[in-house]
Design a protein around this motif. Sequence first.
Motif, PDB file in Angstrom:
ATOM      1  N   SER A 104     -13.029   0.487   7.981  1.00  0.00           N
ATOM      2  CA  SER A 104     -13.408   1.935   7.910  1.00  0.00           C
ATOM      3  C   SER A 104     -12.663   2.743   8.881  1.00  0.00           C
ATOM      4  O   SER A 104     -12.453   2.262  10.271  1.00  0.00           O
ATOM      5  N   LYS A 105     -12.535   3.972   8.661  1.00  0.00           N
ATOM      6  CA  LYS A 105     -11.584   4.623   9.388  1.00  0.00           C
ATOM      7  C   LYS A 105     -12.638   5.628  10.380  1.00  0.00           C
ATOM      8  O   LYS A 105     -12.220   6.201  11.208  1.00  0.00           O
ATOM      9  N   LEU A 106     -13.777   5.391  10.118  1.00  0.00           N
ATOM     10  CA  LEU A 106     -14.930   5.968  10.911  1.00  0.00           C
ATOM     11  C   LEU A 106     -15.183   5.250  12.369  1.00  0.00           C
ATOM     12  O   LEU A 106     -15.281   5.763  13.095  1.00  0.00           O
ATOM     13  N   LYS A 108     -14.415   3.460  15.612  1.00  0.00           N
ATOM     14  CA  LYS A 108     -13.451   3.711  16.783  1.00  0.00           C
ATOM     15  C   LYS A 108     -14.146   3.316  17.748  1.00  0.00           C
ATOM     16  O   LYS A 108     -15.459   3.269  17.959  1.00  0.00           O
ATOM     17  N   ILE A 122     -19.570   3.946  15.099  1.00  0.00           N
ATOM     18  CA  ILE A 122     -19.890   5.322  14.534  1.00  0.00           C
ATOM     19  C   ILE A 122     -20.386   6.146  15.234  1.00  0.00           C
ATOM     20  O   ILE A 122     -21.530   5.553  16.148  1.00  0.00           O
ATOM     21  N   ASN A 142     -20.099  10.590  12.359  1.00  0.00           N
ATOM     22  CA  ASN A 142     -18.841  11.020  12.501  1.00  0.00           C
ATOM     23  C   ASN A 142     -18.010   9.761  13.210  1.00  0.00           C
ATOM     24  O   ASN A 142     -18.732   8.713  13.210  1.00  0.00           O
ATOM     25  N   ARG A 143     -16.664   9.919  13.559  1.00  0.00           N
ATOM     26  CA  ARG A 143     -16.019   8.631  14.074  1.00  0.00           C
ATOM     27  C   ARG A 143     -16.522   8.264  15.486  1.00  0.00           C
ATOM     28  O   ARG A 143     -17.198   9.166  16.262  1.00  0.00           O
ATOM     29  N   HIS A 151     -19.442  16.861  18.315  1.00  0.00           N
ATOM     30  CA  HIS A 151     -20.363  16.713  17.194  1.00  0.00           C
ATOM     31  C   HIS A 151     -21.246  17.814  17.161  1.00  0.00           C
ATOM     32  O   HIS A 151     -21.894  17.923  15.976  1.00  0.00           O
ATOM     33  N   ASP A 363     -15.932   4.032   3.688  1.00  0.00           N
ATOM     34  CA  ASP A 363     -16.614   5.180   4.423  1.00  0.00           C
ATOM     35  C   ASP A 363     -17.715   5.686   3.741  1.00  0.00           C
ATOM     36  O   ASP A 363     -18.943   5.966   4.285  1.00  0.00           O
ATOM     37  N   TYR A 367     -21.663   6.336   4.976  1.00  0.00           N
ATOM     38  CA  TYR A 367     -22.468   7.385   4.901  1.00  0.00           C
ATOM     39  C   TYR A 367     -23.700   7.101   4.044  1.00  0.00           C
ATOM     40  O   TYR A 367     -24.998   7.664   4.360  1.00  0.00           O
TER      41      TYR A 367
END
Length: 442
Positions: A104-106, A108, A122, A142-143, A151, A363, A367
């Motif tokens: 997932s790009k979320l 981090k 996340i 959000n990330r 945020h 992602d 969500y």
Amino acid sequence: MTPSIASIFSLLLNHSLIGLVSYKLTENFSIKEAGNWLNQKEVLEILNLESFHERALCRALEILGRNREEILSDILSNLFYVYDFEQTNLNLDWTSIVLYGTKSKLGKYGYSRDHRPDKLQITVGISELADPLNIPIGVTVNRGNVLDLEHFSHTYNQVKSRLKEGSLIVFDKGANTTENIKIIQKDEMEYLTSMKLNTSDDKIIEKFDLEKAELIDSKKGIYGIKIVKPSRIKYLYFSESLQKRQLEAKARAVMRKLKEAKEIQKAIVNNKKLPKKFRINNELIEIDYSFRTKLEELSDEEAIELLKASLINGREGFFCLKSNRDLTLEDALMTYRKKDSIEKIFHSLKNEINIKPLRVWSDDSIYGAIILGFIAQLFISLMRYEFEGLKHRSTKFIKKSLLNLTLTINFKKNGIKNYIFANFDQINSLIVAKKNGITQNI
């Protein structure tokens, strides 16, 4: 008459999601187990569903996540249509949730509230109608490296259209920026937040006189003064109990630093390698370094005094709030303290609704999973709102009560079915009585 939870439930969710939320509020294991539970003949019949593969539930989560903005907007619309909330003061806060997997790009690395800095994460924001309502009305994802101050606008903008003019927005110092406050004031809302003490506050602290300050809490020894500015009011507090805790913590830090210095000094005197915890332990790094301590020319007492001077700054026991609403010192402190109700929502979401751990999903699935947990939490909060006897009951006990409630289906020869509920307790009997128009009290 206060509307029933079931009426708002039917407005928000289709049959399969009703099943998922029901499962999340009872057994709440994996998606696979949710599929097994939902595919029982009697459950399918009650939910008006055909038999399906568990992959359909994964797709349902993705669809839920893909359409999150529209779904959350509909939740807000229906929530405020069904309930006539007497006020719309708002608490805002943010947390992080560990994410297992790297797709997932979320995901981090960031400041971990779950105490797992080694894991991707996340960030999740919650907006909650403040006490005495304590109902979550929005959720943002959000990330994992997005700070609260960034945020903030996403979380606030999601729900601001439903707020009454002049509503009080309460948030902590992590999101306290000039830009965020401008956003609130532009919408003709008011705010209450905490702020970091700086050098300009040190002059006020130096002159702080307990005899002239207002006593707020005699038990904890909390005193306060109001500092009125043209565009805001600062509420500066001093707490004797907080000062004691902070000084004790700094005393422990002093002794810890002294102990570390002695270990290093001993290694230097004995011409030995530094203890492992003081070294850089990485085979790919070569470094030459030397240490020298001040212990050669200082006694223990002098070293302790030196450490005290560096750690103790005179702000111990002091904290500050600010607002553009003129409140009493007591009301400002009490209102800000009540923001902790959102921490209970985070605890409930993570540990009782069990939205964590998040596994390797797309992602949209992430969500969807968060929104599903949010909806489950929303109904728990609405139960507390509707039933005074549940106001202080934890999510854990409410879920346990719902799980205990059993349904027996008695099949007659003529095809008629009798539905028999059993295992009532104080909590689930309230909900069943409400559905049947019966008033009960715990």
